[in-house]
Design a protein around this motif. Structure first.
Motif, PDB file in Angstrom:
ATOM      1  N   THR A 275      -1.078  -2.373  -6.701  1.00 33.92           N
ATOM      2  CA  THR A 275      -0.357  -2.575  -5.449  1.00 33.92           C
ATOM      3  C   THR A 275       1.012  -3.181  -5.721  1.00 33.92           C
ATOM      4  O   THR A 275       1.725  -3.557  -4.810  1.00 33.92           O
ATOM      5  CB  THR A 275      -1.146  -3.493  -4.498  1.00 33.92           C
TER       6      THR A 275
ATOM      7  N   ASP B 186       0.867  -1.175   0.000  1.00 40.37           N
ATOM      8  CA  ASP B 186       0.000   0.000   0.000  1.00 40.37           C
ATOM      9  C   ASP B 186       0.907   1.229   0.000  1.00 40.37           C
ATOM     10  O   ASP B 186       1.427   1.623   1.044  1.00 40.37           O
ATOM     11  CB  ASP B 186      -0.900  -0.034   1.231  1.00 40.37           C
ATOM     12  N   PHE B 187       1.127   1.821  -1.156  1.00 42.07           N
ATOM     13  CA  PHE B 187       2.078   2.921  -1.283  1.00 42.07           C
ATOM     14  C   PHE B 187       1.508   4.008  -2.179  1.00 42.07           C
ATOM     15  O   PHE B 187       0.536   3.806  -2.890  1.00 42.07           O
ATOM     16  CB  PHE B 187       3.417   2.427  -1.858  1.00 42.07           C
ATOM     17  N   GLU B 188       2.157   5.158  -2.126  1.00 44.20           N
ATOM     18  CA  GLU B 188       1.832   6.285  -2.996  1.00 44.20           C
ATOM     19  C   GLU B 188       3.141   6.765  -3.612  1.00 44.20           C
ATOM     20  O   GLU B 188       4.170   6.786  -2.947  1.00 44.20           O
ATOM     21  CB  GLU B 188       1.185   7.405  -2.182  1.00 44.20           C
ATOM     22  N   ILE B 189       3.094   7.160  -4.870  1.00 47.14           N
ATOM     23  CA  ILE B 189       4.259   7.741  -5.540  1.00 47.14           C
ATOM     24  C   ILE B 189       3.873   9.150  -5.966  1.00 47.14           C
ATOM     25  O   ILE B 189       2.820   9.343  -6.593  1.00 47.14           O
ATOM     26  CB  ILE B 189       4.697   6.901  -6.750  1.00 47.14           C
ATOM     27  N   VAL B 190       4.705  10.116  -5.604  1.00 43.48           N
ATOM     28  CA  VAL B 190       4.427  11.514  -5.941  1.00 43.48           C
ATOM     29  C   VAL B 190       5.592  12.091  -6.742  1.00 43.48           C
ATOM     30  O   VAL B 190       6.723  11.613  -6.659  1.00 43.48           O
ATOM     31  CB  VAL B 190       4.177  12.361  -4.669  1.00 43.48           C
TER      32      VAL B 190
ATOM     33  N   ASN C 151       2.626  15.948  -6.282  1.00 45.53           N
ATOM     34  CA  ASN C 151       1.427  15.473  -6.968  1.00 45.53           C
ATOM     35  C   ASN C 151       1.485  13.963  -7.137  1.00 45.53           C
ATOM     36  O   ASN C 151       2.483  13.434  -7.634  1.00 45.53           O
ATOM     37  CB  ASN C 151       1.302  16.128  -8.348  1.00 45.53           C
ATOM     38  N   PRO C 152       0.418  13.255  -6.754  1.00 48.54           N
ATOM     39  CA  PRO C 152       0.450  11.795  -6.850  1.00 48.54           C
ATOM     40  C   PRO C 152       0.263  11.299  -8.282  1.00 48.54           C
ATOM     41  O   PRO C 152      -0.490  11.878  -9.060  1.00 48.54           O
ATOM     42  CB  PRO C 152      -0.726  11.354  -5.973  1.00 48.54           C
ATOM     43  N   TYR C 153       0.993  10.223  -8.613  1.00 54.05           N
ATOM     44  CA  TYR C 153       0.763   9.522  -9.872  1.00 54.05           C
ATOM     45  C   TYR C 153      -0.510   8.692  -9.709  1.00 54.05           C
ATOM     46  O   TYR C 153      -0.770   8.150  -8.635  1.00 54.05           O
ATOM     47  CB  TYR C 153       1.925   8.570 -10.187  1.00 54.05           C
ATOM     48  N   ASP C 154      -1.305   8.591 -10.767  1.00 57.32           N
ATOM     49  CA  ASP C 154      -2.491   7.742 -10.753  1.00 57.32           C
ATOM     50  C   ASP C 154      -2.052   6.327 -11.076  1.00 57.32           C
ATOM     51  O   ASP C 154      -1.743   6.008 -12.221  1.00 57.32           O
ATOM     52  CB  ASP C 154      -3.513   8.234 -11.777  1.00 57.32           C
ATOM     53  N   LEU C 155      -1.993   5.479 -10.065  1.00 56.94           N
ATOM     54  CA  LEU C 155      -1.520   4.107 -10.232  1.00 56.94           C
ATOM     55  C   LEU C 155      -2.649   3.144 -10.580  1.00 56.94           C
ATOM     56  O   LEU C 155      -2.427   1.930 -10.675  1.00 56.94           O
ATOM     57  CB  LEU C 155      -0.800   3.646  -8.960  1.00 56.94           C
TER      58      LEU C 155
END
Length: 74
Positions: free
Chosen positions: A36, A19-23, A28-32
């Motif tokens: 997962t 469960d991660f987020e890449i900005v 600004n977050p990338y739409d993944l």
């Protein structure tokens, strides 16, 4: 919260699972699209940076072997 696992692949990408987020640099977050598991480019050849597109095959040589970092500077 699930633990995030990052695997540095031999001769290839860095695989991220969990469960991660890449900005980006501005936060600004990338739409993944609900993924997962993704792979980030380490070779610089991907046309889809920061994500891996497999362009490294035959052009990137790195054997990923774990090692200990030196102590943190205080």
């Amino acid at each position: 919260m699930n633990k995030v696992k990052i695997t540095i692949n031999n001769n290839g990408s860095a695989k991220i699972e969990g469960d991660f987020e890449i900005v980006d640099a501005q936060g600004n977050p990338y739409d993944l699209a609900g993924r997962t598991l993704i792979s980030l480019c380490r070779c610089g050849l991907s046309k889809n940076k920061p994500f891996c597109d497999g362009a490294h095959r035959g052009h990137f040589d790195h054997e990923a072997v774990a090692f200990a970092l030196p102590p943190k500077k205080v």
